[in-house]
Design an enzyme around this catalytic site. Structure first.
Site, short mmCIF file in Angstrom:
data_model
loop_
_atom_site.label_atom_id
_atom_site.label_comp_id
_atom_site.label_asym_id
_atom_site.label_seq_id
_atom_site.Cartn_x
_atom_site.Cartn_y
_atom_site.Cartn_z
N PRO A 27 0.85 -1.20 0.00
CA PRO A 27 0.00 0.00 0.00
C PRO A 27 0.88 1.25 0.00
O PRO A 27 1.80 1.35 0.80
CB PRO A 27 -0.78 -0.12 1.32
CG PRO A 27 0.01 -1.07 2.17
CD PRO A 27 0.75 -1.97 1.24
N THR A 29 0.73 5.49 -0.25
CA THR A 29 0.06 6.79 -0.32
C THR A 29 0.71 7.63 -1.41
O THR A 29 1.92 7.85 -1.38
CB THR A 29 0.14 7.48 1.06
OG1 THR A 29 -0.70 6.75 1.95
CG2 THR A 29 -0.33 8.92 1.00
N HIS A 178 -5.75 -1.56 7.96
CA HIS A 178 -4.50 -0.85 8.28
C HIS A 178 -4.46 -0.62 9.80
O HIS A 178 -5.14 0.27 10.32
CB HIS A 178 -4.48 0.48 7.54
CG HIS A 178 -3.16 1.19 7.56
ND1 HIS A 178 -2.09 0.79 8.32
CD2 HIS A 178 -2.73 2.29 6.88
CE1 HIS A 178 -1.07 1.62 8.12
NE2 HIS A 178 -1.44 2.54 7.25
N ASN A 181 1.62 1.83 11.53
CA ASN A 181 2.17 3.15 11.24
C ASN A 181 1.55 4.32 12.00
O ASN A 181 1.52 5.45 11.51
CB ASN A 181 2.13 3.42 9.73
CG ASN A 181 2.94 2.38 8.97
OD1 ASN A 181 3.74 1.65 9.56
ND2 ASN A 181 2.75 2.30 7.66
N TYR A 183 -1.55 5.04 13.03
CA TYR A 183 -2.92 5.54 12.79
C TYR A 183 -3.88 4.99 13.86
O TYR A 183 -3.45 4.36 14.82
CB TYR A 183 -3.33 5.25 11.34
CG TYR A 183 -2.36 5.95 10.40
CD1 TYR A 183 -2.34 7.34 10.34
CD2 TYR A 183 -1.43 5.24 9.66
CE1 TYR A 183 -1.43 8.01 9.53
CE2 TYR A 183 -0.51 5.91 8.84
CZ TYR A 183 -0.51 7.29 8.78
OH TYR A 183 0.39 7.96 8.01
N ASN A 238 4.97 8.44 13.41
CA ASN A 238 3.78 9.08 13.99
C ASN A 238 3.75 9.00 15.51
O ASN A 238 2.70 8.89 16.13
CB ASN A 238 2.49 8.51 13.38
CG ASN A 238 2.23 9.07 11.99
OD1 ASN A 238 2.58 10.21 11.71
ND2 ASN A 238 1.64 8.27 11.13
C1 8OZ Z 1 3.28 8.15 3.87
C2 8OZ Z 1 2.62 9.35 3.81
C3 8OZ Z 1 1.32 9.41 4.23
C4 8OZ Z 1 0.67 8.29 4.70
C5 8OZ Z 1 1.35 4.85 6.08
C6 8OZ Z 1 -0.63 5.64 4.98
O1 8OZ Z 1 2.48 5.10 6.52
C7 8OZ Z 1 0.65 5.86 5.26
C8 8OZ Z 1 1.34 7.08 4.77
C9 8OZ Z 1 2.64 7.01 4.33
O2 8OZ Z 1 0.80 3.80 6.34
#
Ligand code: 8OZ
Length: 366
Positions: A27, A29, A178, A181, A183, A238
């Site tokens: 996946p 972005t 997902h 990372n 989220y 993050n």
């Molecule tokens: C890079 C920039 C923005 C989002 C992830 C969805 O790290 C992302 C993402 C990656 O899973």
């Protein structure tokens, strides 16, 4: 099990599908959806170019307007988005490919300017992450999110269910949840971002509850053999912190087994992150706990990928940057051919440049 005769180019059965190879498009972005976060023709061309992957996993796609955290990322909550995705899945299927949609809610990795009614982003707890949000007005500091009420959680599970139904309508072959990372689902898993005292916080069992409820809802729609999940146990991206990631992720992966998912997708290192990994446990231990297919991710190249499959350390390997730059990656791996170099300046946002214009080995193809 170690088998020298099985490598990245060997077929494998994933749920009801026979994949022609074990080379998965990760996946990615790319911030190239159209207005309304609707997938457009250019996106269909990009994915169709990569249809020789054993499996394509779509870029992360919002389950609801509240789940948005970046400009021009696609959604899967409106009818217009479903119609946009139909072009994509049709184009991929016309080229003989298979494609899962990745279901995404960013939680606190957002900004009021990206939220309906300029609301605060939501999170397990009102803890501001370090860093900046990517907004339509450029980088802006993260804000302190609003902690979700216990009675709001079923509504978000319902959003995942509806998004999964939309993915089915849009013609996908499956979905990936997902939970990596940093989220929303990852924020619930980790005790650095989850300070809740209700049934969604505290013990490992409680912190894993939301993810398991989401997975159950999505499996109700798709059947568990067309559902995968992505975790990133040692990725600090993050602002993710946990006091004991080995215990946490061993618990989570053990809890996945009764669901009978199609695969477990593991980001094995620290991605998008200058820091070293936040934890020093060997994530490969998770493969021994999980009873289904294991998809490895994180800076693999042809040689490392081949070795991981041959030595039985993975069943599938997903490739990100290499698939951005090489639409025909399986053919290049088969021929041990040279690879195009990814252009980092065109990863996020823009037009066809750095998106659909990377050359194929065979120049007659596009
Ligand atoms: C890079 C920039 C923005 C989002 C992830 C969805 O790290 C992302 C993402 C990656 O899973």
């Amino acid at each position: 099990m170690s088998d020298q005769n099985v490598d990245l180019l060997s077929p494998v059965d994933l749920g009801p599908y026979r994949l022609p190879n074990r080379i998965v498009m990760a996946p990615l972005t790319r911030n190239r959806a159209g207005p309304g976060n609707v997938p457009q023709t250019m996106n269909a061309e990009y994915y169709a170019q990569r249809a020789s992957a054993g499996l394509i996993i779509s870029e992360a796609s919002q389950i609801s307007p509240q789940g948005v955290g970046y400009p021009l990322t696609p959604g899967i909550h409106s009818d217009a988005q479903v119609e946009g995705w139909k072009q994509v899945t049709q184009a991929v299927h016309d080229k003989g490919g298979r494609m899962f949609l990745q279901l995404w809610h960013v939680g606190r990795i957002s900004h009021p300017s990206l939220q309906p009614g300029d609301a605060l982003p939501v999170a397990p707890s009102a803890i501001k992450p370090q860093g900046d949000a990517f907004t339509y007005q450029g980088l802006q500091p993260f804000v302190t999110p609003r902690a979700l009420e216990t009675n709001e959680i079923p509504g978000i599970v319902a959003d995942y269910r509806l998004a999964a139904e939309n993915a089915l309508r849009a013609g996908f072959d499956g979905v990936e949840v997902h939970a990596a990372n940093g989220y929303l689902l990852d924020q619930f898993l980790r005790d650095g971002s989850n300070h809740r005292t209700d049934r969604y916080g505290g013990s490992l069992e409680n912190r894993a509850r939301f993810l398991l409820e989401v997975l159950q809802a999505v499996c109700d729609v798709w059947g568990s053999q067309r559902v995968g999940v992505r975790l990133s146990p040692v990725n600090p991206f993050n602002d993710m912190v946990d006091s004991d990631p080995e215990a946490l992720f061993s618990h989570v992966v053990g809890q996945l087994n009764p669901l009978g998912l199609a695969y477990l997708h593991v980001v094995e290192g620290a991605i998008h992150s200058p820091q070293a990994s936040s934890a020093d446990f060997d994530v490969h231990k998770l493969r021994d706990i999980f009873e289904g297919l294991y998809m490895a991710n994180g800076g693999y190249d042809r040689q490392r990928g081949m070795r991981a499959i041959q030595e039985g350390r993975a069943d599938l390997v997903s490739f990100g940057q290499l698939f951005i730059a090489n639409p025909d990656l399986p053919e290049r791996f088969a021929r041990n051919a040279s690879l195009n170099t990814p252009d980092e300046t065109t990863f996020y946002g823009g037009d066809e440049k750095g998106y659909t214009d990377y050359p194929f080995l065979d120049a007659s193809r596009t």
